[in-house]
Design a protein around this motif. Structure first.
Motif, PDB file in Angstrom:
ATOM      1  N   VAL A   1     -11.789  27.851 -12.049  1.00 10.99           N
ATOM      2  CA  VAL A   1     -10.346  27.755 -12.330  1.00 10.99           C
ATOM      3  C   VAL A   1      -9.994  28.696 -13.474  1.00 10.99           C
ATOM      4  CG1 VAL A   1     -10.176  25.359 -11.563  1.00 10.99           C
ATOM      5  CG2 VAL A   1     -10.636  25.862 -13.974  1.00 10.99           C
ATOM      6  N   SER A   2      -8.717  29.005 -13.601  1.00 13.55           N
ATOM      7  CA  SER A   2      -8.229  29.779 -14.745  1.00 13.55           C
ATOM      8  C   SER A   2      -7.805  28.813 -15.842  1.00 13.55           C
ATOM      9  CB  SER A   2      -7.033  30.659 -14.332  1.00 13.55           C
ATOM     10  OG  SER A   2      -7.437  31.638 -13.397  1.00 13.55           O
ATOM     11  N   LEU A   3      -8.374  28.996 -17.019  1.00 17.83           N
ATOM     12  CA  LEU A   3      -8.041  28.122 -18.151  1.00 17.83           C
ATOM     13  C   LEU A   3      -6.793  28.595 -18.886  1.00 17.83           C
ATOM     14  CD1 LEU A   3     -11.657  27.579 -19.542  1.00 17.83           C
ATOM     15  CD2 LEU A   3     -10.312  26.040 -18.101  1.00 17.83           C
TER      16      LEU A   3
ATOM     17  N   LEU B   1     -16.375  27.294 -13.817  1.00 10.19           N
ATOM     18  CA  LEU B   1     -15.536  26.149 -13.474  1.00 10.19           C
ATOM     19  C   LEU B   1     -14.747  26.383 -12.187  1.00 10.19           C
ATOM     20  CD1 LEU B   1     -14.148  25.315 -17.032  1.00 10.19           C
ATOM     21  CD2 LEU B   1     -15.845  23.992 -15.748  1.00 10.19           C
TER      22      LEU B   1
ATOM     23  N   SER C   1      -3.293  26.978 -19.156  1.00  8.74           N
ATOM     24  CA  SER C   1      -2.918  26.569 -17.799  1.00  8.74           C
ATOM     25  C   SER C   1      -3.023  25.048 -17.662  1.00  8.74           C
ATOM     26  CB  SER C   1      -3.847  27.242 -16.778  1.00  8.74           C
ATOM     27  OG  SER C   1      -5.150  26.684 -16.873  1.00  8.74           O
ATOM     28  N   PRO C   2      -2.447  24.481 -16.598  1.00  7.55           N
ATOM     29  CA  PRO C   2      -2.620  23.030 -16.372  1.00  7.55           C
ATOM     30  C   PRO C   2      -4.092  22.630 -16.306  1.00  7.55           C
ATOM     31  CG  PRO C   2      -0.860  23.891 -14.993  1.00  7.55           C
ATOM     32  CD  PRO C   2      -1.495  25.084 -15.642  1.00  7.55           C
ATOM     33  N   SER C   3      -4.912  23.439 -15.661  1.00  6.85           N
ATOM     34  CA  SER C   3      -6.350  23.150 -15.617  1.00  6.85           C
ATOM     35  C   SER C   3      -6.958  23.234 -17.011  1.00  6.85           C
ATOM     36  CB  SER C   3      -7.056  24.137 -14.681  1.00  6.85           C
ATOM     37  OG  SER C   3      -6.630  23.984 -13.346  1.00  6.85           O
ATOM     38  N   GLY C   4      -6.451  24.195 -17.810  1.00 14.33           N
ATOM     39  CA  GLY C   4      -6.946  24.342 -19.179  1.00 14.33           C
ATOM     40  C   GLY C   4      -6.619  23.137 -20.036  1.00 14.33           C
ATOM     41  N   ARG C   5      -5.404  22.581 -19.858  1.00 11.77           N
ATOM     42  CA  ARG C   5      -5.031  21.388 -20.626  1.00 11.77           C
ATOM     43  C   ARG C   5      -5.922  20.204 -20.269  1.00 11.77           C
ATOM     44  NH1 ARG C   5       0.270  23.343 -19.618  1.00 11.77           N
ATOM     45  NH2 ARG C   5       0.536  21.898 -17.869  1.00 11.77           N
ATOM     46  N   LEU C   6      -6.224  20.075 -18.972  1.00 12.08           N
ATOM     47  CA  LEU C   6      -7.108  18.992 -18.545  1.00 12.08           C
ATOM     48  C   LEU C   6      -8.517  19.189 -19.108  1.00 12.08           C
ATOM     49  CD1 LEU C   6      -7.692  16.493 -16.812  1.00 12.08           C
ATOM     50  CD2 LEU C   6      -8.088  18.029 -14.864  1.00 12.08           C
ATOM     51  N   PHE C   7      -9.010  20.419 -19.040  1.00 11.22           N
ATOM     52  CA  PHE C   7     -10.363  20.700 -19.526  1.00 11.22           C
ATOM     53  C   PHE C   7     -10.454  20.525 -21.037  1.00 11.22           C
ATOM     54  CE2 PHE C   7     -13.684  23.793 -20.868  1.00 11.22           C
ATOM     55  CZ  PHE C   7     -14.764  23.190 -20.240  1.00 11.22           C
TER      56      PHE C   7
ATOM     57  N   GLU D   1     -14.667  30.370 -17.033  1.00 13.21           N
ATOM     58  CA  GLU D   1     -13.708  30.208 -15.937  1.00 13.21           C
ATOM     59  C   GLU D   1     -14.386  30.400 -14.579  1.00 13.21           C
ATOM     60  OE1 GLU D   1      -9.372  31.477 -17.735  1.00 13.21           O
ATOM     61  OE2 GLU D   1     -10.795  33.094 -17.282  1.00 13.21           O
TER      62      GLU D   1
END
Length: 289
Positions: A45-47, A43, A58-64, A40
């Motif tokens: 961001v918070s995953l 990157l 998180s939304p960023s986690g779904r994208l990643f 994290e």
């Protein structure tokens, strides 16, 4: 960024918790926690969204996750490519529509396991649209559907044509032509099912109006039909399974054409011996259908 971090991240998402992920990966939970924090920070961001002792992606986690799946899939592919003569091994994730899973695949899955015991099969069922999405997103290595798929990321092969059988309880009386269905409730899978679409087109062609009730379970459909509550149109493979239980009879109509079933896979995964052997077995086992 390391592959082990991606594997840990994916395991936490798939398992729903760090503890269960640690059991799967045979490591201590604190190791996973620390590695994900490092990821994290790298990157920026918070995953995960941390709620008490629980984790929510998180939304960023779904994208990643979509990128992590592709990277891990490509890594596995590269390992397979380095040893093309080796016997199939590793994970094989196969999906199928319910009718294929119920009526056609049980014996084939058993045979595949006997032929390739080093392959760890993960099998699931779902609607064809979800199966397609999972193949495109690298969540499945292949799937069996009853719809011809045109998609930039998908390759497909015809495997068998499924004859359709109208099933009814003996107490329902004789059904010899479409007009005999007037007044009957017809139990079918929900809209989107290719067999339901075939039925609707057939009834419209013969100008027959009947009530179609949506039920997403062949077991429930069988119960309703065998009790005399109505009729259903099912694939031949499903009918053969139902007939063993008893309480139903089947009728085939010459103008109800068989529905082609396909095996689909992601065209960007070029080397996957376990998947390729599965596809070969499908063609061999169903070549006479």
């Amino acid at each position: 960024m390391e592959l082990s971090q991606l594997a840990m991240f994916k395991a936490v998402v798939d398992q729903g918790s760090i503890v269960r992920a640690s059991e799967l990966l045979h490591c201590v939970p604190s190791n996973i926690t620390n590695r994900i924090k490092i990821l994290e920070n790298e990157l920026g961001v918070s995953l995960f969204i941390r709620k008490g002792r629980g984790l929510v992606v998180s939304p960023s986690g779904r994208l990643f996750l979509s990128y992590a799946n592709k990277i891990l899939s490509l890594c596995q592919e590269s390992q397979r490519a380095l040893d093309p003569a080796a016997a199939p091994s590793g994970d094989l994730r196969i999906g199928a529509i319910e009718s294929s899973a119920t009526g056609r695949l049980p014996k084939l899955l058993s045979k595949y396991h006997c032929l390739y015991p080093s392959v760890q099969m993960q099998f699931s069922t779902g609607e064809w649209s979800q199966l397609l999405k999972d193949v495109v997103d690298y969540k499945l290595d292949g799937a069996i559907v009853a719809v011809g798929v045109e998609h930039a990321d998908i390759e497909s092969a015809e495997i068998y044509k499924e004859e359709l059988v109208l099933i009814a309880s003996p107490i329902a009386g004789t059904i010899r032509e479409p007009q005999d269905l007037r007044g009957f409730d017809i139990f079918m899978w929900p809209e989107g099912c290719p067999y339901r679409k075939t039925l609707v087109n057939w009834l419209d062609h013969h100008k027959v109006s009947s009530s179609i009730i949506s039920i997403a379970s062949y077991g429930t459909i069988l119960g309703c039909v065998s009790s005399g509550a109505g009729v259903s149109l099912v694939p031949r493979g499903v009918f053969e399974q139902f007939r063993l239980i008893g309480g139903i009879c089947g009728q085939v109509f010459s103008d109800l054409l068989p529905v082609q079933n396909y095996f689909i896979w992601n065209r960007h995964v070029e080397f996957h011996r376990a998947k390729d052997k599965f596809a070969e077995l499908l063609k061999e086992e169903f070549k006479d259908i």
